[in-house]
Design an enzyme around this catalytic site. Sequence first.
Site, PDB file in Angstrom:
ATOM      1  CG  ASP A   1       7.830  15.076  -6.181  1.00 28.44           C
ATOM      2  OD1 ASP A   1       7.117  14.168  -6.641  1.00 28.44           O
ATOM      3  OD2 ASP A   1       7.421  15.924  -5.365  1.00 28.44           O
TER       4      ASP A   1
ATOM      5  CD  GLU B   1       5.343  13.761 -10.375  1.00 29.31           C
ATOM      6  OE1 GLU B   1       4.370  13.055 -10.066  1.00 29.31           O
ATOM      7  OE2 GLU B   1       5.888  14.553  -9.579  1.00 29.31           O
TER       8      GLU B   1
END
Length: 520
Positions: free
Chosen positions: A231, A268
Amino acid sequence: MTLSLKLYLFLLLGLFTVAEPTAGVAQEARVSKWPRGVTYEIFVQAFADSDNDGIGDIRGMTARLDYLKALGVEGVWLMPINPSPSYHKYDVTNYYDIHPDYGTLDDFKTFIREAHKRNIKVVMDLVLNHSSSQHPWFLEAKAKKDSPYRNYFVWAHKDDPQVQTKGKIIAGDSDNVNRWNKLDDSDYLYYSYFGGGMPDLNYDNPDLREEVFKIGRFWMSEVGVDGFRLDAARHIFPDDRAKDNHRWWVYFRNEMQKVNKEVYLVGEVWAPAEVVGPYMQGLPALFNFDMGGAIINAVNSARADSLVFKHRKIRSFYQSVNPAYVDATFLTNHDQNRIMSSVNNNIDKAKMAAALLLTLPGSPYLYYGEELGMRGKKPDEYIREPFLWDVAMKDKVRSKWISPRYSTDSTVVPASRQMADKSSLYNHYKALIQLRNNSQALSYGEVEALETGYPEVCAFVRMTEQESVLVLHNLSSQEKTVQLPSTYSVYSKVEFKNKKASVRNRLVQLPAYSSLVLSR
């Protein structure tokens, strides 16, 4: 050898080997191999509830592994499953355990074993940019300046010029422009890119870095996960330290490979391709946000004439950075309006978006319920609504974590009924995934555009040395007739079609919103 020359030789070879029949794509054994196969993203809380407490859990997800296997997916990505005070769980309070609403570590180990029995890999969301402000590290750090955890986070005195904006400290979540947050009765502030409840971790601290390596090793060696979705990979260090970000992920990957040489890391980095590219030095798989947006724009505008060229340009750039990179393509994810809502709930456009995703190059990700046409628009809670397994009165495992606003019994046909309907969106996805899984060309091949004269038609060849297929999609509401060049006459066997698309004597009939895949 250039791609165009390769294509010409493939076609020429086909013209002169008609006495030696080529096996059809659908007749071959599965050739895709994860991570080049299809991966399915799951918000555990919304997926399947095993104990009737209204919250999806790991045991419920385990009981639905056969559904995923039948759909054809080869990997699952689980949104955060660690303990957390929030519904979304992107603010972790314990990096070594499972949220009690979801189950136990033993439940998760069982899930992994059962997934592996079905040749499904398991990737978990690892939130390393920040922790929760309720994490014991941070609670001690803010209470004790001399705590060893103090340097796990980023601090500054309130009078430090770096935390001033126009002479004023800006704090709080919604207006946190410079991302410095006040502590009660303290002259110090802490840095948090995503708001006061999620303080950034300090990667200039070697002790913190070693703790992060320990976390990764635990989930691989003790629990058995196959990899991590990372993330906010762009924000480990501030934006003006991009090179430090790039170097960190090389360092992290090297450490994880000491445990598992085949560890899968997908990052990401929500940014244009030129920003994403350098991260591939350490993260060989990255989400292709550009292509997701491009597919949606093409479907909504009924103009696909530049889609393949855009995709090739992005892929060429990424391959120049890392020739072995994995292009993690997708339509939408848990941070974006759902694909069905993005195409104004038009089932034909939703099917077309799926067809483009699953026939263009890349290693596709599906967001849970996408195959059912689940709807959803921001705020985020309403793009993470419960999965519909059956009609309400029969659905014993449906999550009730939130009352849905978009994906209700009146707007979405549940999985049980779609599975029994050959013309459903579910079976459209399933057929395309099966086609892709059984095709060398669609799983691994390069792409060469075919100009048809219609901007509404997306046509291209996917090819490897073993196989090539011709793909045509009509994105418009009007039928199109395409005359194939003579060198394409070798493509005559229909591997996939819908809406009565057909080919005869190089004349392709493409009804509105139809797709056709041909092999030699």
